[in-house]
Structure formats: C-alpha cells, structure tokens
Design a protein around this motif. Structure first.
Motif, short mmCIF file in Angstrom:
data_model
loop_
_atom_site.label_atom_id
_atom_site.label_comp_id
_atom_site.label_asym_id
_atom_site.label_seq_id
_atom_site.Cartn_x
_atom_site.Cartn_y
_atom_site.Cartn_z
N ASP A 210 0.63 -1.21 -0.05
CA ASP A 210 -0.10 -0.10 -0.01
C ASP A 210 0.78 1.28 0.21
N HIS A 211 0.40 2.48 -0.64
CA HIS A 211 1.21 3.35 -0.38
C HIS A 211 2.68 3.22 -1.17
N LEU A 212 2.65 2.61 -2.16
CA LEU A 212 4.06 2.38 -2.64
C LEU A 212 4.51 3.54 -3.33
N ASP A 213 3.71 4.37 -4.05
CA ASP A 213 4.08 5.25 -4.42
C ASP A 213 4.73 6.44 -3.79
N TRP A 214 4.31 6.56 -2.32
CA TRP A 214 4.83 7.37 -1.29
C TRP A 214 6.04 6.98 -0.86
N HIS A 215 6.14 5.95 -0.58
CA HIS A 215 7.23 5.09 -0.05
C HIS A 215 8.64 4.76 -1.02
N GLY A 216 8.08 4.71 -2.35
CA GLY A 216 9.04 4.16 -3.12
C GLY A 216 9.19 2.75 -3.39
N GLY A 217 8.76 1.79 -2.55
CA GLY A 217 8.63 0.47 -2.72
C GLY A 217 8.09 -0.19 -1.50
N TYR A 218 7.84 -1.64 -1.64
CA TYR A 218 7.51 -2.28 -0.52
C TYR A 218 8.40 -2.33 0.62
N ALA A 219 9.63 -2.54 0.37
CA ALA A 219 10.64 -2.58 1.65
C ALA A 219 10.71 -1.57 2.24
N GLU A 220 10.37 -0.26 1.68
CA GLU A 220 10.58 0.85 2.57
C GLU A 220 9.27 1.12 3.19
N TYR A 221 7.90 0.40 2.66
CA TYR A 221 6.72 0.57 3.48
C TYR A 221 6.82 -0.31 4.50
N LEU A 222 7.24 -1.45 4.40
CA LEU A 222 7.51 -2.53 5.49
C LEU A 222 8.46 -1.84 6.53
N GLN A 223 9.54 -1.27 6.00
CA GLN A 223 10.23 -0.50 7.13
C GLN A 223 9.67 0.55 8.00
N ALA A 224 8.93 1.28 7.35
CA ALA A 224 8.19 2.11 8.05
C ALA A 224 7.27 1.61 9.03
N LYS A 225 6.43 0.55 8.86
CA LYS A 225 5.45 0.07 9.70
C LYS A 225 6.11 -0.66 11.11
N GLY A 226 7.43 -1.12 10.69
CA GLY A 226 8.13 -1.88 11.73
C GLY A 226 8.91 -1.11 12.71
N LYS A 227 8.95 0.24 12.33
CA LYS A 227 9.24 1.40 13.43
C LYS A 227 8.49 1.43 14.77
N ILE A 228 7.13 1.19 14.41
CA ILE A 228 6.43 1.16 15.66
C ILE A 228 6.74 0.48 16.70
N TYR A 229 7.53 -0.70 16.71
CA TYR A 229 7.94 -1.57 17.64
C TYR A 229 9.23 -0.95 18.28
N GLU A 230 9.93 -0.15 17.70
CA GLU A 230 10.95 0.43 18.17
C GLU A 230 11.04 1.04 19.77
N ASN A 231 11.70 0.76 20.52
CA ASN A 231 11.79 1.25 21.84
C ASN A 231 10.40 0.95 22.68
N THR A 232 9.73 -0.21 22.36
CA THR A 232 8.29 -0.55 22.93
C THR A 232 9.02 -1.06 24.43
N HIS A 233 8.20 -0.80 25.25
CA HIS A 233 8.73 -1.33 26.85
C HIS A 233 8.04 -2.71 27.23
N LEU A 234 6.76 -2.94 27.00
CA LEU A 234 6.16 -4.12 27.65
C LEU A 234 5.88 -5.20 26.85
N ALA A 235 5.14 -4.90 25.52
CA ALA A 235 4.63 -5.89 24.52
C ALA A 235 4.53 -5.39 23.24
N CYS A 236 5.11 -6.13 22.41
CA CYS A 236 4.99 -5.80 20.73
C CYS A 236 3.88 -7.06 20.37
N ILE A 237 2.78 -6.66 20.01
CA ILE A 237 1.45 -7.21 19.46
C ILE A 237 1.64 -7.62 18.01
#
Length: 496
Positions: A210-237
């Motif tokens: 999704d939004h591949l035109d904005w991110h430039g490709g799927y790898a970049e889109y996936l990387q952006a999504k994964g940033k939500i887990y960075e520095n999480t304290h208690l639980a990564c769901i």
C-alpha cells in the motif's frame, strides 16, 4: 553536509518545558496537524516559518491566526522547494513524501526532519505524561484504536483515540486536563518520520502492499511499519496469521524485557490471545498461561445488534484486547469496552436489503488487502471497485476472490487495471464499466450492480482504491453510495 538521522537541533528537546526558544523551525503544511505544530512551537518561543503548497479558505484562516502569533506564513507552491536559510528543524505534515524536493533539500543540508507525531512525543510533559499504546497496519487501524479507547474508558481511565484518527496528537498531549493513556493510530506516513517514540505496547495488525508511490517500494513501506515496535516497553503485539508482523518484532530494538505477544483467530498458544470455541481467551497476560486462560468476552459480545462479526473484525478485537491487557486492564473492562464499541460508518456497514439483495458500504477499503477482507466476509458478491490504486497490484486479490464474485461494476481512474486482472483471473465473471465521473454516478453504479445481483447476493462497495479521483475522501464516496442505495430502495418500493 550529509544527513545524520541522530542530529538534534538542540540538546534536550524531549519535553514541552525544554528550551525551544529561538530555534528556527520550518513547518510544512497547514492542515490540522501543521497548524497545531506551528502554534505549539510559536507558543514556546521558536522562530517559526510555515509554508503550504495549497491555499484554501481553511488554510488562509489558519494563516491569519498564526500571523498574529508572529509566525512567518508563506502560501503557494513557490515556497515549498527548499528550507529558508538558517532553518534548524523541519516539521512536516504526514502527506509530504520523503522524495519531495523540500524534504530532499533538507536532507542534503543536514537539517533534521520530524513528523508531527515525533513533535507530539517531544511535547509531552517531562513528568507524568500519558503513556501511548500504538497501532499500525495496512488495514483495521481505526477500528482497533476505537475498540482500544472504548476498553480503556470501560476500565475507568481517561483515554482518547488520537493520531491518524480522532484527536490530533498535539492536542491530546497538550490538553489542559491530562489523559491517563492514549490509544494512538499511526500511519506509515507518520511512522516514516518518527525517531524517538517509546510506547508501552505496540501492534502491527497486518502488512500488505500500500502507498508504494509514497514510500518508493514495498521494502520501504514495510520498514516504516516496523518502526512502531522500536523502543516498546512491555509488549509487541503481532498477528500470528501474518508472519511479516512477527518478523518485524524480531528485528525491532525494544526495551529490555519487552515481550512478543501474538493474536490469532484460532486457539491461542501460551503468550497469545485467541479464540476458544466462541470465547476470546487470553493466554498471554495471566500467571498460569501454560495451563490456563482468562475469558475476555464472547463473539456475541462483538456482534451487538448487527450480523455476526467478520474474521478481520474479530482479529481487530483481539489486538485491541492484547494492547489493553498489556497495560493492565482487567477482563471485565475488555468485555464491556468491546460491547460498547460501534464501528466506523463506512466499514462493512449494512445499508439496506432490497428484493433479497443486501447492500453493504465498505468505502474504507482503500487498498486490495482491505477489499479482500471485505469480500471474504460474504459468499456471493457483486463487487463495486475502482479509484486510485496508488501503485498497488490487484491480481492476487482478484485471483483469490474470483469464486465469490457474481459480477463486478468498475468505477474510477484505475478501473482498467482491475478489468485486466479480472480478464486474466475471472474471465467468466460479468463486468460492467462505468466511466462517468459526474455527481450522479453512484445511482448508475447501484442500478447496474442491482441488475447483476440475485437474491441472497451482497452488493459490496469495497473499492480497493483511494477515492480522490472522484470524491473528497472515502467518507464522501460511502455517503454517495448509501444515498444511491436509499433512492434505489425507494424506487423498488422497499420490497424484499
């Protein structure tokens, strides 16, 4: 100068009472979030320049207010090519892509770029700030965050949904009556620019292109999504059914002791939340999770007065429950919050039944992954599809769902791409192309769909595409569909 992502315009800008005075900040965009950012920075003594490519009545009104606060406002496309001389920080609205000339110029000059979410995190109180529970995913974010906020409130907490939906994040963190906790929806756009958010618990619901035109490709889109887990304290769901989400957890740099917790619409293993018969069961946040589980609610609690919940709706409820349980909310509050929640109007919303044919509005299905989830909820569908595909491929969607399609009505700018996929993977399915883009198009679309449908079928608006080629937003598209269905119902005499 090369770009250093760790560079700070000034040391210590980690809370609202830090020394923001005299910093030269460029705020890009004057939508709701851009206006809030410029206002908050100016109030704390920063020297703010605000630019906007667009000039609407709403933007002009915001510009007038900001100018009273000594913000240098510059409207028009000529102001969005490079940062003004002396700029120390750029704060960008989420719609501006990283390949935008202004963003590239900032990176070339070594100027740090924050999104409004990053700024909101740094505008929290130095002590006692409301913790964040964060949610992203290609689909289901808004529903899950709404469920989560409802659960938190049922647990007696002062909570709100914020971020990509609900209360603007800056407004939430600067509210004069502080919240106990925030349920935060984050888009891939917002996550791309974040650097320091540290949530109590975070979730990626699912990931599909999704939004591949904005991110430039799927790898970049996936990387952006994964940033939500960075520095999480208690639980990564994560979603047990989507291995990519678990992989993102494994790759994340989290706080020591943070747990990985899966949610599944099957029977949960230890450290998971899932379904046992018709019960949502927690085997992650109970003491004896190897041998026991806590009952959270039943599938009937999710149903309310509507039809049985679709699988993706159940998955959203499980993710919301996991986030709330990670924060310490009890099972009864989970049940009461999910019972009280009502989904978005444009998310698999029943509109009417006319002569045995159900009409369902899922205008919020703005990508193929969301459309697949909607179609999967029904056995026989007349599918209304089309709009702006944003670089997404629809072949796998059509191939997977071909057996469920009675017929297809195509609208919008990229309908030819969907038609080609249907010709390849569903050649026996009848397709009607509606090329019109005028305001009455939905009446013709509904009329054609009704002709294709048989009693027991569902006419489903699940476009798999964005709406801006024909409508202001997905809500306007859904409203037009619902209004057209009601006119069709009236013309048919409401017979079933």
């Amino acid at each position: 100068m090369s770009f250093d992502p760790t560079y700070e315009p000034r040391e210590g800008l980690t809370h609202r009472d830090a020394d923001w005075s005299g910093i030269d900040v460029l705020v890009v965009g004057l939508g709701v979030s851009g206006f809030a950012a410029a206002d908050a920075l100016a109030e704390r003594g920063a020297r703010v320049t605000a630019v906007s490519r667009d000039v609407t009545d709403a933007i002009a009104e915001r510009a007038t207010i900001l100018e009273i606060l000594d913000v240098d406002v510059r409207l028009g496309p000529e102001h969005v090519h490079e940062p003004p001389a002396g700029t120390q920080l750029v704060v960008t609205s989420p719609g501006v892509p990283p390949h935008d000339p202004l963003m590239l110029a900032a990176a070339t000059s070594g100027i740090p770029v924050w999104g409004e979410v990053e700024l909101a995190w740094r505008m929290r109180a130095a002590e006692g700030a409301a913790p964040w529970l964060t949610v992203t995913g290609t689909n289901g974010k808004t529903t899950t965050v709404g469920m989560l906020a409802s659960i938190l409130r049922a647990g007696g907490l002062r909570a709100t949904s914020a971020g990509n939906i609900g209360t603007p994040l800056l407004e939430a963190v600067l509210h004069p009556e502080p919240y106990d906790v925030l349920a935060v929806e984050l888009s891939s756009f917002q996550l791309h620019w974040q650097r320091s958010i540290s949530a109590v618990a975070s979730a990626v619901l699912n990931v599909a292109p999704d939004h591949l035109d904005w991110h430039g490709g799927y790898a970049e889109y996936l990387q952006a999504k994964g940033k939500i887990y960075e520095n999480t304290h208690l639980a990564c769901i994560y979603n047990v059914a989507d291995i990519q989400t678990e992989q993102l957890v494994m790759e994340a740099d989290v706080v020591e002791g943070c747990r990985a917790v899966g949610f599944t619409t099957g029977i949960p293993a230890p450290s998971m939340i899932g379904i046992v018969e018709d019960v949502l069961a927690d085997r992650a946040f109970v003491e004896q999770r190897q041998r026991s589980a806590a009952e959270l609610c039943t599938l009937a609690d999710l149903q309310g007065d509507g039809p049985p919940p679709a699988p993706h709706y159940i998955a959203n409820a499980l993710a919301a429950a996991a986030l709330a349980r990670a924060y310490g909310v009890g099972p009864i509050a989970v049940r009461d919050g999910l019972r009280a929640f009502r989904p978005d109007r444009h998310r698999i919303a029943e509109v009417a039944t006319v002569r045995g044919v159900r009409f369902v509005n899922d205008s919020k299905a703005t990508n193929p992954h969301a459309a697949a989830a909607a179609i999967r909820s029904f056995d026989s569908v007349v599918w209304i599809a089309g709009g702006l595909l944003k670089g997404a491929d629809v072949d796998s969607l059509v191939e997977e769902m071909a057996s469920r399609l009675r017929g297809v009505v195509l609208i919008g700018a990229d309908r030819a791409q969907i038609a080609a996929a249907l010709a390849r993977h569903a050649p026996d399915v009848r397709v009607i192309d509606v090329p019109d883009t005028d305001t009455g198009v939905m009446d013709r679309v509904v009329s054609q769909a009704a002709r294709l449908a048989q009693p027991g079928d569902v006419v489903l608006l699940a476009p798999a595409a964005a709406s801006m080629d024909m409508f202001t937003n997905y809500g306007a598209r859904g409203d037009a569909f619902e209004e057209a269905v009601r006119r069709h119902e009236a013309a048919a005499g409401g017979l079933e």
